[in-house]
Design a protein around this motif. Sequence first.
Motif, PDB file in Angstrom:
ATOM      1  N   VAL A   8      17.750 -10.127  -2.342  1.00 38.22           N
ATOM      2  CA  VAL A   8      16.559  -9.660  -3.058  1.00 38.22           C
ATOM      3  C   VAL A   8      15.349  -9.787  -2.139  1.00 38.22           C
ATOM      4  O   VAL A   8      15.056 -10.868  -1.632  1.00 38.22           O
ATOM      5  N   ARG A   9      14.684  -8.681  -1.931  1.00 36.31           N
ATOM      6  CA  ARG A   9      13.472  -8.749  -1.119  1.00 36.31           C
ATOM      7  C   ARG A   9      12.270  -8.932  -2.035  1.00 36.31           C
ATOM      8  O   ARG A   9      12.107  -8.207  -3.017  1.00 36.31           O
ATOM      9  N   LEU A  10      11.444  -9.877  -1.684  1.00 36.90           N
ATOM     10  CA  LEU A  10      10.260 -10.116  -2.511  1.00 36.90           C
ATOM     11  C   LEU A  10       9.277  -8.951  -2.362  1.00 36.90           C
ATOM     12  O   LEU A  10       9.387  -8.140  -1.430  1.00 36.90           O
ATOM     13  N   PHE A  11       8.340  -8.924  -3.298  1.00 35.49           N
ATOM     14  CA  PHE A  11       7.375  -7.820  -3.410  1.00 35.49           C
ATOM     15  C   PHE A  11       6.780  -7.401  -2.050  1.00 35.49           C
ATOM     16  O   PHE A  11       6.347  -8.241  -1.278  1.00 35.49           O
ATOM     17  N   ASP A  12       6.718  -6.094  -1.794  1.00 37.83           N
ATOM     18  CA  ASP A  12       6.296  -5.636  -0.462  1.00 37.83           C
ATOM     19  C   ASP A  12       5.065  -4.727  -0.402  1.00 37.83           C
ATOM     20  O   ASP A  12       4.243  -4.868   0.502  1.00 37.83           O
ATOM     21  N   PRO A  13       4.866  -3.786  -1.338  1.00 36.71           N
ATOM     22  CA  PRO A  13       3.817  -2.782  -1.082  1.00 36.71           C
ATOM     23  C   PRO A  13       2.405  -3.293  -1.329  1.00 36.71           C
ATOM     24  O   PRO A  13       2.213  -4.284  -2.023  1.00 36.71           O
ATOM     25  N   MET A  64      -2.736  -5.591   3.415  1.00 37.37           N
ATOM     26  CA  MET A  64      -2.363  -6.654   2.490  1.00 37.37           C
ATOM     27  C   MET A  64      -1.068  -6.274   1.780  1.00 37.37           C
ATOM     28  O   MET A  64      -1.094  -5.730   0.671  1.00 37.37           O
ATOM     29  N   ARG A  65       0.029  -6.522   2.418  1.00 41.08           N
ATOM     30  CA  ARG A  65       1.326  -6.210   1.806  1.00 41.08           C
ATOM     31  C   ARG A  65       2.337  -7.245   2.266  1.00 41.08           C
ATOM     32  O   ARG A  65       2.051  -8.054   3.147  1.00 41.08           O
ATOM     33  N   GLY A  66       3.511  -7.204   1.671  1.00 42.33           N
ATOM     34  CA  GLY A  66       4.593  -8.093   2.081  1.00 42.33           C
ATOM     35  C   GLY A  66       4.198  -9.548   1.977  1.00 42.33           C
ATOM     36  O   GLY A  66       3.509  -9.973   1.049  1.00 42.33           O
ATOM     37  N   VAL A 108      14.648 -13.608   6.517  1.00 42.31           N
ATOM     38  CA  VAL A 108      13.439 -12.893   6.910  1.00 42.31           C
ATOM     39  C   VAL A 108      13.793 -11.463   7.292  1.00 42.31           C
ATOM     40  O   VAL A 108      14.801 -11.203   7.930  1.00 42.31           O
ATOM     41  N   MET A 109      12.932 -10.563   6.861  1.00 40.69           N
ATOM     42  CA  MET A 109      13.095  -9.181   7.242  1.00 40.69           C
ATOM     43  C   MET A 109      12.311  -8.979   8.535  1.00 40.69           C
ATOM     44  O   MET A 109      11.098  -9.212   8.574  1.00 40.69           O
ATOM     45  N   VAL A 110      13.012  -8.583   9.580  1.00 40.94           N
ATOM     46  CA  VAL A 110      12.337  -8.411  10.868  1.00 40.94           C
ATOM     47  C   VAL A 110      11.876  -6.966  10.942  1.00 40.94           C
ATOM     48  O   VAL A 110      12.669  -6.058  11.162  1.00 40.94           O
ATOM     49  N   GLU A 111      10.581  -6.767  10.705  1.00 45.45           N
ATOM     50  CA  GLU A 111      10.079  -5.393  10.727  1.00 45.45           C
ATOM     51  C   GLU A 111       8.748  -5.278  11.451  1.00 45.45           C
ATOM     52  O   GLU A 111       8.147  -4.221  11.471  1.00 45.45           O
ATOM     53  N   THR A 112       8.305  -6.401  12.042  1.00 40.81           N
ATOM     54  CA  THR A 112       7.166  -6.297  12.960  1.00 40.81           C
ATOM     55  C   THR A 112       7.692  -6.694  14.339  1.00 40.81           C
ATOM     56  O   THR A 112       8.593  -7.550  14.433  1.00 40.81           O
ATOM     57  N   ASN A 139      12.715   0.805   9.399  1.00 41.32           N
ATOM     58  CA  ASN A 139      11.681   1.797   9.055  1.00 41.32           C
ATOM     59  C   ASN A 139      10.327   1.298   9.551  1.00 41.32           C
ATOM     60  O   ASN A 139       9.637   1.971  10.308  1.00 41.32           O
ATOM     61  N   ASP A 140       9.964   0.091   9.111  1.00 42.46           N
ATOM     62  CA  ASP A 140       8.682  -0.457   9.564  1.00 42.46           C
ATOM     63  C   ASP A 140       8.730  -0.812  11.041  1.00 42.46           C
ATOM     64  O   ASP A 140       7.746  -0.642  11.758  1.00 42.46           O
ATOM     65  N   LEU A 141       9.889  -1.303  11.499  1.00 38.63           N
ATOM     66  CA  LEU A 141       9.964  -1.693  12.906  1.00 38.63           C
ATOM     67  C   LEU A 141       9.777  -0.467  13.807  1.00 38.63           C
ATOM     68  O   LEU A 141       9.124  -0.560  14.852  1.00 38.63           O
ATOM     69  N   SER A 154       2.822   6.385  12.124  1.00 35.98           N
ATOM     70  CA  SER A 154       2.883   6.219  10.670  1.00 35.98           C
ATOM     71  C   SER A 154       4.112   6.917  10.096  1.00 35.98           C
ATOM     72  O   SER A 154       4.313   8.108  10.303  1.00 35.98           O
ATOM     73  N   ARG A 155       4.915   6.173   9.365  1.00 36.87           N
ATOM     74  CA  ARG A 155       6.134   6.769   8.811  1.00 36.87           C
ATOM     75  C   ARG A 155       5.830   7.814   7.751  1.00 36.87           C
ATOM     76  O   ARG A 155       6.656   8.658   7.451  1.00 36.87           O
ATOM     77  N   ASP A 156       4.614   7.749   7.191  1.00 36.62           N
ATOM     78  CA  ASP A 156       4.262   8.722   6.153  1.00 36.62           C
ATOM     79  C   ASP A 156       3.595   9.972   6.723  1.00 36.62           C
ATOM     80  O   ASP A 156       3.514  10.987   6.051  1.00 36.62           O
TER      81      ASP A 156
HETATM   82 MG    MG Z   1       9.684  -2.288   5.408  1.00 33.18          MG
END
Ligand code: MG
Length: 833
Positions: free
Chosen positions: A573-578, A621-623, A698-702, A724-726, A734-736
């Motif tokens: 379960v990943r805790l709140f991110d956006p 301010m996310r993650g 830990v999610m390694v995305e930086t 995706n973030d990495l 920007s992924r978007d």
């Molecule tokens: Mg991500």
Amino acid sequence: MSAAVHGERAKCLQRLIRLDMPVPVTVALSFDAVHEAAIGNLPDMQALLAPFGDAPLLSVRPSSQDPDWGGPGAILNVGMNDGRHAELTQRLGSEAATRLYLRFVQSYAIHVAHLDPDEFHLPDVADAGSLKAMLDTFEYETDDPFPQDPAVQAAEVLRSMARAWDGTTARLLRQARGAPANAGLGLVVQAMALGTGQGECGQGVIQFVSSTTGLPMIVGRYLSESKGQGYALSPETKGAMYLTRDARGPALEDICPAQYAELASHGEVCRRRLREEMEVKFTLQDGTVQILDAVRVQRTSRASVKIAVALAQDEVIAREEAVMRVKPSALSELLHRQVDPEADRDMIVGGIAASPGAASGRIVLTAHEAQASAARGEPCVLVRRETTPEDIRGMHAASAVLTMRGGVTSHAAVIGRGIGLPCVVGASDLSIDRKHGAIIAPDGREYKAGDIITVDGSTGQVLDGEPPMLEAVLDSAFQTLLEWADEFRDIGVRANADTPADAQTARNFAAEGIGLCRTEHMFFEGDRLGVMREMIFAEESEDRSAVLDRLLPMQRADFQALFEIMAGKTVCVRLFDPPLHEFLPSDKAGLRDLAEQVALPLPDVMDRVEALAEYNPMLGMRGVRLGIAIPEIYDMQARAIFEAMVAVGKKGVAINVEIMIPLVSAVREVELLKSRIDGVANAVRSRSKSDFDYHLGVMVETPRAALRAQDIVEHAQFLSFGTNDLTQMTYGLSRDDAGRFMSSYVQQGVYAEDPFHTLDIEGVGELISLGAERGRLGRPDVVLSLCGEHGGDRSAIAFCRAQGFDYISCSPFRVPVARLTAAQLALAERVSA
Ligand code: MG
Ligand code: PEP
């Protein structure tokens, strides 16, 4: 003789000859010989034709390494000339002999001499006059009489077929089917088996399975006597008869039962000894069976799975080989409805193929309309400039989604893949006319809300109307193949699943667990969005906690449902991110609603919304940053997770739970959160008087998290690379927004591929291997995985296997493809070891 030197057809014919099948005299030309012919160095024609006697009559057919790569059309009756015509007139009669000659002159004129096809129509009457007219036309167009020397004819045929293979269109076509740029062509020269004599004469094709389903059945046609010659026998061929007894008309089995039985036995030998389902071309010459050719049966994706499994079940091939024979893309096709490949396509616009499968429906322009349409039982296509989390309910209600912006990791694409919803994104040539509720195609056509369109998420095309579809098929052959794949695979496959429905799909596709549960999606369901907004507006910690207390039972119920479905497996379960602003409305009406809901004046609400706005929300301010700054959210989530564990545990459901922290960049973040979450766990343990365990990771995305992995693992038992973030952060892309220029970047070769689509092994991959290495230094038994959208891709799976990762996690609908791909990679390594 091998397929890599002479092509598949030549190799196959050689094997038929070795199996003592009645094959006419055949000579094969290698790729090298054909390449030389293309540049003018023809083989020694006398030597080549020697095995065929003084007056050869030949067929020349292409033999590429993989039959799917195509090749020039066959040329028949090479060697036909005035002398041979006279002789055949004696044997076959004037009409049949003249028809053969006419047909040869026609095909030679069009395909070898490249003359205008309009000048060489076959006449209705095949007589001396029409033959003379065609030969005269040839002479008039070329200034030379029609060549009479079989060696000259054969040389020209070889040269033209060799050159046709080198043409640009042919090259592009075969490359699109997966052929390498330097793919070679072999040619097969064979004595024509003409029907002569008193007994039954004719030609036919037979295969022993259905090309559509792969199930055993006799398929083919037989054409008696010289009613027609060529290999394009089809059910529609005039005068062709059935093979097996058939109420609709005469059949070969009736008129030649012995030859029919002989063909069936040749078919069985072909299957067993060539280890493949073959389509056999044959002739009857005076009642004698001759086998001209045998090629792999053309097959749909569904048939390819069925055939491979049946061959292994009959012990014709090993299970390993069956697993290797099915293309992962074929499985992907089976999992989704597809536009019938035979259907006409009227394309409105093209975009990025973001989630496979196809669906038709009426155009709706808002999520609200999508829900209304679903309530009426009308399939709809949700068309948005881009989707936001607020559109989720609309997406669930729609049959397909189309957006004008975004790339393969945009919101629409990720959700679409997650729920198996066909999706095309980044169709930037389309415009929306909101005022008139319409979309406008690049060619000016206007489609109003309510008009029916089709989204083909497998090709990225948006089509007018409702073309015929092929349904998804998950039959027992599909399940069996995947069970075998699991025996050979050596890397775990989990699913990214957020909802009970996703989890059920993951379970149905035998995912080994959930590798990423994005919990924020739970906050957009039902009336939770309102509560979430109240939480965002709470000024004090206590107020926030009070509102979160109302969310707690809802989250607990979500986790409970998820854990029950995934009983016996692991759920990460990943805790709140956006960023929080994603939960706030952006338009006036929404802001007014919100003001009413939180009982504040509109200007105050607008101020608060503005205060939450960020220039770069994806870097803001996310993650974990929210987790540190507003700890009540993670506290509530941790409590919901633990209480759900206790609740399902009481029902006897065993579950391994992992909690994952997103967007980490510093070890201290993990340290702070670990002690907080441990504290919540202890509180739940003592309150519920039950014990449970969980893993924190830990999610390694930086990039910094990858660089500092050695410290980070002091507090983390696992690392999951969020590519995706990495990718976004490694490229500074920007992924978007990258969709806007990605195609020109790829076209100009700046990037070989869209890195959000295909993992960038050179750059992002280096960061991942560095992070993995450092993580292992700090904690040798650290569990390593990859959970970005790349997770289901062949190159990413290969990379993760090479790095010794424990598992990859991908969208539920990609799980079967990932299982097969992982098995194929493991088997390929075994073979090359
Ligand atoms: Mg991500
Ligand atoms: C990622 O960044 O790779 C990831 C899986 O998380 P998300 O797409 O939710 O940001």
